[in-house]
Design an enzyme around this catalytic site. Structure first.
Site, PDB file in Angstrom:
ATOM      1  N   ASP A  39       0.696  -1.289   0.209  1.00 20.20           N
ATOM      2  CA  ASP A  39       0.018   0.160  -0.101  1.00 20.20           C
ATOM      3  C   ASP A  39       0.951   1.224  -0.100  1.00 20.20           C
ATOM      4  O   ASP A  39       1.790   1.302   0.940  1.00 20.20           O
ATOM      5  CB  ASP A  39      -0.841  -0.201   1.237  1.00 20.20           C
ATOM      6  CG  ASP A  39      -2.083   0.957   1.305  1.00 20.20           C
ATOM      7  OD1 ASP A  39      -1.944   2.247   1.029  1.00 20.20           O
ATOM      8  OD2 ASP A  39      -3.116   0.615   1.142  1.00 20.20           O
ATOM      9  N   ASN A  95     -13.118  -3.089   2.599  1.00 20.56           N
ATOM     10  CA  ASN A  95     -13.810  -2.195   2.675  1.00 20.56           C
ATOM     11  C   ASN A  95     -14.846  -2.224   1.344  1.00 20.56           C
ATOM     12  O   ASN A  95     -14.377  -2.309   0.436  1.00 20.56           O
ATOM     13  CB  ASN A  95     -13.246  -0.865   2.771  1.00 20.56           C
ATOM     14  CG  ASN A  95     -12.168  -0.718   3.947  1.00 20.56           C
ATOM     15  OD1 ASN A  95     -12.604  -1.019   4.981  1.00 20.56           O
ATOM     16  ND2 ASN A  95     -11.206  -0.077   3.807  1.00 20.56           N
ATOM     17  N   GLY A 101     -15.182   3.426   3.741  1.00 16.78           N
ATOM     18  CA  GLY A 101     -13.510   3.857   3.543  1.00 16.78           C
ATOM     19  C   GLY A 101     -13.092   3.149   2.193  1.00 16.78           C
ATOM     20  O   GLY A 101     -11.965   3.430   1.826  1.00 16.78           O
ATOM     21  N   GLN A 102     -13.902   2.467   1.277  1.00 17.14           N
ATOM     22  CA  GLN A 102     -13.325   2.074  -0.241  1.00 17.14           C
ATOM     23  C   GLN A 102     -13.183   3.196  -0.859  1.00 17.14           C
ATOM     24  O   GLN A 102     -14.071   4.122  -1.051  1.00 17.14           O
ATOM     25  CB  GLN A 102     -14.409   1.109  -0.782  1.00 17.14           C
ATOM     26  CG  GLN A 102     -13.789   0.388  -1.789  1.00 17.14           C
ATOM     27  CD  GLN A 102     -14.671  -0.555  -2.587  1.00 17.14           C
ATOM     28  OE1 GLN A 102     -15.848  -0.778  -2.086  1.00 17.14           O
ATOM     29  NE2 GLN A 102     -14.181  -1.259  -3.479  1.00 17.14           N
ATOM     30  N   HIS A 108     -10.216  -5.191  -3.233  1.00 23.38           N
ATOM     31  CA  HIS A 108      -8.924  -5.392  -2.643  1.00 23.38           C
ATOM     32  C   HIS A 108      -8.990  -5.931  -1.408  1.00 23.38           C
ATOM     33  O   HIS A 108      -9.845  -5.167  -0.541  1.00 23.38           O
ATOM     34  CB  HIS A 108      -8.110  -4.161  -2.940  1.00 23.38           C
ATOM     35  CG  HIS A 108      -8.701  -2.879  -2.647  1.00 23.38           C
ATOM     36  ND1 HIS A 108      -9.685  -2.134  -3.084  1.00 23.38           N
ATOM     37  CD2 HIS A 108      -8.292  -2.074  -1.473  1.00 23.38           C
ATOM     38  CE1 HIS A 108      -9.907  -1.134  -2.433  1.00 23.38           C
ATOM     39  NE2 HIS A 108      -9.011  -0.925  -1.383  1.00 23.38           N
ATOM     40  N   LEU A 109      -8.007  -6.752  -0.678  1.00 22.17           N
ATOM     41  CA  LEU A 109      -8.229  -6.954   0.380  1.00 22.17           C
ATOM     42  C   LEU A 109      -6.731  -6.441   1.267  1.00 22.17           C
ATOM     43  O   LEU A 109      -5.789  -6.726   0.792  1.00 22.17           O
ATOM     44  CB  LEU A 109      -8.047  -8.672   0.670  1.00 22.17           C
ATOM     45  CG  LEU A 109      -7.879  -9.171   1.686  1.00 22.17           C
ATOM     46  CD1 LEU A 109      -9.153  -8.955   2.859  1.00 22.17           C
ATOM     47  CD2 LEU A 109      -7.896 -10.706   1.659  1.00 22.17           C
ATOM     48  N   HIS A 110      -6.822  -6.082   2.266  1.00 19.87           N
ATOM     49  CA  HIS A 110      -5.864  -5.236   3.150  1.00 19.87           C
ATOM     50  C   HIS A 110      -5.420  -6.167   3.810  1.00 19.87           C
ATOM     51  O   HIS A 110      -5.879  -6.864   4.705  1.00 19.87           O
ATOM     52  CB  HIS A 110      -6.235  -4.093   3.934  1.00 19.87           C
ATOM     53  CG  HIS A 110      -6.842  -2.792   3.246  1.00 19.87           C
ATOM     54  ND1 HIS A 110      -6.213  -1.663   2.838  1.00 19.87           N
ATOM     55  CD2 HIS A 110      -8.211  -2.551   2.507  1.00 19.87           C
ATOM     56  CE1 HIS A 110      -6.778  -0.972   2.276  1.00 19.87           C
ATOM     57  NE2 HIS A 110      -7.848  -1.496   2.123  1.00 19.87           N
TER      58      HIS A 110
END
Length: 122
Positions: A39, A95, A101-102, A108-110
């Site tokens: 990120d 998200n 918060g997207q 996408h996976l944090h």
């Protein structure tokens, strides 16, 4: 015209362009179906995003449209966490929607780790 859930969608989607190699990223691992990269605004010592190569706007669209791709995203996230030395002690976050918060509407996976986390998240 491509819709947001069209697997071939690229348009102006940042993550589609990243997967295509048109946008630079620090890729840490990849599979035939998913890509993991650091990120650019990390929220933890380890903060990696895992995205499916095919475009789906959020995790629910991905689960509905291609459940195996969702499974691949999660498996790759675990592999990244292991490679980062998190030893099963990490947080995974999807998200969904701007209110949650997207900011990029490509699933996408944090993968977050390397520091203590509290509950509930902020």
């Amino acid at each position: 015209m491509s819709s947001s859930s069209d697997p071939g969608h690229t348009g102006d989607c940042l993550f589609c362009r990243l997967v295509a190699g048109d946008v630079p990223a620090e890729v840490v691992e990849a599979t035939d179906r998913s890509v993991a990269f650091r990120d650019v605004n990390p929220q933890a010592p380890t903060h990696v995003l895992v995205v499916p190569r095919a475009h789906h706007a959020n995790a629910v669209e991905l689960a509905t449209g291609d459940p195996e791709a969702l499974a691949d995203v999660v498996r790759l996230a675990d592999s990244v966490a292991e490679a980062e030395g998190l030893a099963g002690d990490y947080r995974l976050v999807f998200n969904t929607g701007a209110g949650a918060g997207q900011t990029v509407f490509h699933t996408h996976l944090h993968v977050l780790g390397g520091r203590p986390f509290t509950w509930p998240p902020g």
